[in-house]
Design a protein around this motif. Structure first.
Motif, short mmCIF file in Angstrom:
data_model
loop_
_atom_site.label_atom_id
_atom_site.label_comp_id
_atom_site.label_asym_id
_atom_site.label_seq_id
_atom_site.Cartn_x
_atom_site.Cartn_y
_atom_site.Cartn_z
N SER A 198 44.94 40.26 46.19
CA SER A 198 45.54 40.54 44.89
C SER A 198 44.64 40.00 43.77
O SER A 198 43.92 39.01 43.94
CB SER A 198 46.92 39.91 44.79
OG SER A 198 46.85 38.50 44.93
N GLY A 199 44.69 40.66 42.62
CA GLY A 199 43.88 40.23 41.49
C GLY A 199 43.57 41.39 40.57
O GLY A 199 43.77 42.56 40.92
N ASN A 200 43.07 41.08 39.41
CA ASN A 200 42.71 42.09 38.41
C ASN A 200 41.27 42.53 38.65
O ASN A 200 40.34 42.19 37.91
CB ASN A 200 42.87 41.49 37.01
CG ASN A 200 42.60 42.50 35.91
OD1 ASN A 200 42.66 43.71 36.13
ND2 ASN A 200 42.29 42.01 34.72
N TRP A 201 41.07 43.34 39.71
CA TRP A 201 39.73 43.70 40.15
C TRP A 201 39.20 44.93 39.42
O TRP A 201 39.94 45.87 39.14
CB TRP A 201 39.73 44.00 41.65
CG TRP A 201 40.09 42.85 42.54
CD1 TRP A 201 41.28 42.64 43.18
CD2 TRP A 201 39.25 41.74 42.88
NE1 TRP A 201 41.23 41.48 43.91
CE2 TRP A 201 40.00 40.90 43.74
CE3 TRP A 201 37.95 41.36 42.54
CZ2 TRP A 201 39.49 39.72 44.28
CZ3 TRP A 201 37.44 40.19 43.07
CH2 TRP A 201 38.19 39.39 43.92
N TYR A 280 30.46 35.44 42.83
CA TYR A 280 31.89 35.57 43.16
C TYR A 280 32.31 37.05 43.17
O TYR A 280 31.61 37.93 42.68
CB TYR A 280 32.77 34.76 42.22
CG TYR A 280 32.36 33.32 42.06
CD1 TYR A 280 32.11 32.53 43.19
CD2 TYR A 280 32.20 32.74 40.80
CE1 TYR A 280 31.73 31.20 43.06
CE2 TYR A 280 31.82 31.41 40.66
CZ TYR A 280 31.58 30.64 41.78
OH TYR A 280 31.19 29.34 41.65
N GLY A 281 33.45 37.32 43.76
CA GLY A 281 33.97 38.67 43.83
C GLY A 281 34.34 39.07 45.24
O GLY A 281 34.50 38.22 46.14
N TYR A 282 34.47 40.37 45.44
CA TYR A 282 34.76 40.92 46.77
C TYR A 282 33.66 41.92 47.10
O TYR A 282 33.41 42.87 46.35
CB TYR A 282 36.13 41.58 46.82
CG TYR A 282 36.60 41.84 48.24
CD1 TYR A 282 37.29 40.86 48.95
CD2 TYR A 282 36.31 43.04 48.89
CE1 TYR A 282 37.69 41.08 50.26
CE2 TYR A 282 36.71 43.26 50.19
CZ TYR A 282 37.39 42.28 50.87
OH TYR A 282 37.78 42.48 52.18
N THR A 599 34.68 42.73 40.83
CA THR A 599 34.67 41.47 40.12
C THR A 599 35.98 41.32 39.35
O THR A 599 36.80 42.24 39.32
CB THR A 599 33.47 41.39 39.15
OG1 THR A 599 33.39 40.08 38.60
CG2 THR A 599 33.58 42.41 38.04
N LYS A 600 36.19 40.15 38.74
CA LYS A 600 37.38 39.88 37.93
C LYS A 600 36.95 39.29 36.59
O LYS A 600 35.88 38.66 36.50
CB LYS A 600 38.32 38.92 38.66
CG LYS A 600 38.95 39.51 39.92
CD LYS A 600 40.12 38.67 40.42
CE LYS A 600 39.69 37.33 40.98
NZ LYS A 600 40.82 36.64 41.67
N PRO A 601 37.75 39.44 35.54
CA PRO A 601 37.37 38.93 34.22
C PRO A 601 37.06 37.44 34.20
O PRO A 601 36.18 37.00 33.45
CB PRO A 601 38.60 39.24 33.35
CG PRO A 601 39.26 40.39 34.04
CD PRO A 601 39.02 40.18 35.50
#
Length: 604
Positions: A198-201, A280-282, A599-601
């Motif tokens: 989960s996350g703001n990807w 960082y990230g997925y 990535t995310k903000p």
């Protein structure tokens, strides 16, 4: 001949490789049949004005089944199959088989949208459609069936826009064509639209390998240096290709010499070094590989500080040749050039450029053509007066058939910090000038130039007596300090099928080396052999995923915190007995369907 030897020969000849790649991976994709012995799913035969579209008769050519579409066209009118359907998949290919009678003229085309816009399939859009798996062109063999595939997403269709028709437009004259086996095919299944976390990807990198070459804005052959782990050398073009929407890496037992190093095995490795890095990230890739004793496929990351040296010292050279005087079919083609000054530490790679629309008197570093990341040849240690000769027969044959010029780039990919000077067409002696030898006849370069980066990036260096090549070194990749090697997936052939491994390495590879690993990860048996490998990387935390399920995690303040770049490799050897007792007919491969990063903000 042993069965394994036969298979190896077939794969090396590309026949079995293409069969496995296309049919073995595409069979599970969705498709909508539009014509198969008869119009289907609401389609019908279509023609304009005096052209004709009909079903074939007894003696007419047919590709599959018993009936095809006969198309007779002339005077700029069209004939074919009326489709009038919205492409059904996120990434849809319109596929058909085409046959042209001897002496016929005409242009493959399709129509789209409410205004029935006609799109001719020609050299202006050849990178968006293929003929028998190669970039589309109109100069194909008569009296033979060919497969065309139109990648519709590249034609910027609006949401809900129809594909109205597929067929042929006639010339000022007549033409007879046949069409069969028309379908919409799903190019790439929409497997992964977001990470399993989960996350703001948001997507920061995506590669679906949907062109016939590696994207030079994404990929680099090798890492920041040419050497690979294991016992194989990186063989470049011989073992790296993009086919049918997949990256194909191959490894084999075959002799390879690179500078002072000699290898018994050829492998393959590509990376996003100097193209893409992220902290960082997925990170995710969909991969299929064989489990062959000696094989060492991997999907991994290395740190990249972004320190590449001063661009002002970088130089690249370009050569262009006009093939208009080559009248006969190309049987052989050798690119030959002579070094005027270099040391035994030199490095030079010969690539093709992806366009030929540059000129000697105007091109600069800022306007130089894109370079195919995969080289024809990589040469180390060439010194003053060395003559470099490279076999470029296949490329020259393709360019001649397409009616195009041949264009080459001479570069150092690996930051050797050595200036190489090459005689240009301005050299006093003809024997020193770069030439292309086609079927035994020498062609002098029409254009040759070098370009320079940094503060010189807008300057033109045409009409110089030497072509200059150089790349500079920066201390950019180290697993000491904040750096870390992230092994998302690696496999050794000795483990057998269905086993993967994840690991982390830091503080170099000597006496201070530290590592943590997942141990053996046993995979589900999937029909198509592909698995989705992913890594969730946060500050002080790493988790590995296989097919969207978490399989291992590691939490520590020592988790790497430097931006890192992506590596896809098919090495040979490793540990666990994988380097010894390898069969003499060793050959293996690795397919990569896509690579995707989010990535995310909060990382910005």
């Amino acid at each position: 001949m042993k069965l394994t030897s036969l298979i190896k020969w077939l794969i090396q000849a590309k026949y079995l490789a293409f069969y496995i790649l296309y049919f073995g991976t595409q069979v599970s994709l969705a498709s909508t049949v539009l014509f198969d012995d008869e119009p289907k799913n609401g389609t019908y035969l279509w023609s304009t004005s005096s052209s004709e579209s009909s079903l074939t008769q007894a003696d007419d050519p047919v590709a599959d089944g018993s009936i095809a579409i006969a198309m007779k066209v002339h005077n700029w009118t069209q004939s074919g199959l009326r489709i009038a359907k919205i492409p059904p998949y996120k990434d849809t290919i319109l596929e058909a088989k085409i046959f042209r009678e001897t002496g016929s003229k005409g242009t493959l085309m399709f129509r789209r949208g409410k205004n029935s816009l006609k799109i001719n399939l020609d050299e202006s859009n050849s990178e968006f459609w293929t003929l028998d798996g190669q970039p589309g062109h109109s100069n194909y063999i008569d009296n033979k069936w060919h497969k065309i595939q139109i990648h519709l997403k590249h034609f910027d269709l609006n949401e809900g826009e129809n594909i109205l028709a597929l067929g042929v437009q006639g010339p000022q004259g007549t033409g007879t064509f046949y069409m069969d086996s028309v379908s919409f095919i799903e190019s790439t299944p929409d497997i992964s639209t977001s990470p399993p976390v989960s996350g703001n990807w948001t997507v920061s990198f995506e590669e679906n390998f949907d062109t016939n070459t590696l994207d030079p804005s994404h990929w680099h052959v090798g890492k920041q240096y040419l050497g690979m782990s294991g016992i194989a050398g990186n063989a470049g073009r011989e073992n790296i290709s993009v086919e049918a929407g997949m990256l194909l890496l191959e490894a084999e037992k075959s002799h390879l010499v690179q500078g002072s190093k000699s290898y018994k095995y050829k492998g393959a490795e590509v990376s996003t070094f100097r193209k893409f890095r992220q902290q960082y990230g997925y990170f995710e890739a969909r991969i299929k590989h064989e489990s062959t004793h000696g094989a060492w496929p991997a999907f991994w990351l290395l740190p990249d500080k972004g320190i590449y040296g001063n661009d002002s010292y970088r130089r690249q050279a370009f050569l262009k040749f006009n093939l208009g005087d080559v009248q006969n079919p190309v049987e052989s083609a050798i690119l030959s050039f002579k070094i005027s000054k270099a040391t035994s530490l030199s490095s030079i790679a010969i690539h093709k450029t992806l366009s030929t629309d540059w000129t000697q008197g105007s091109v600069t570093w800022n306007t130089k053509p894109n370079i195919d990341p995969v080289w024809f040849a990589q040469r180390y240690g060439q010194t003053t007066d060395s003559i470099i000769k490279v076999d470029v027969t296949d490329y020259i044959r393709e360019q001649q058939i397409a009616g195009k010029e041949a264009s080459f780039a001479l570069v150092d990919n690996y930051m050797r910090k050595q200036l190489v000077e090459i005689y240009s067409t301005e050299a006093d002696s003809f024997d020193d000038r770069p030439i292309l030898i086609v079927n035994g006849h020498s062609i002098l370069a029409t254009d040759n130039v070098y370009v320079r980066g940094g503060e010189h990036a807008s300057k033109n260096y045409g009409n110089e007596p030497s072509l200059l090549v150089k790349d500079v070194w920066g201390d950019t990749s180290s697993t000491f300090g904040k750096g870390m090697e992230f092994d998302i997936m690696e496999h050794l052939g000795t483990w057998g099928e269905g086993v993967s491994w994840s690991a982390l390495h830091w503080d170099g590879y000597g006496s201070k080396h530290v590592s943590k690993d997942s141990g053996a990860l046993y995979l589900k048996d999937l029909d198509d052999g592909f698995h989705v490998y992913g890594m969730h990387w946060e500050p002080n935390y790493v988790a590995m995923y296989v097919d969207n399920e978490k399989v291992w995690e590691f939490e520590s303040e020592r988790v790497g915190s430097l931006p890192s770049y992506i590596i896809l490799s098919l090495q040979v050897g490793g540990w666990d007995g994988n380097s010894g007792d390898i069969d003499d007919d060793f050959f293996t491969n690795m397919f990569v369907d896509y690579v995707k990063v989010w990535t995310k903000p909060e990382y910005d």
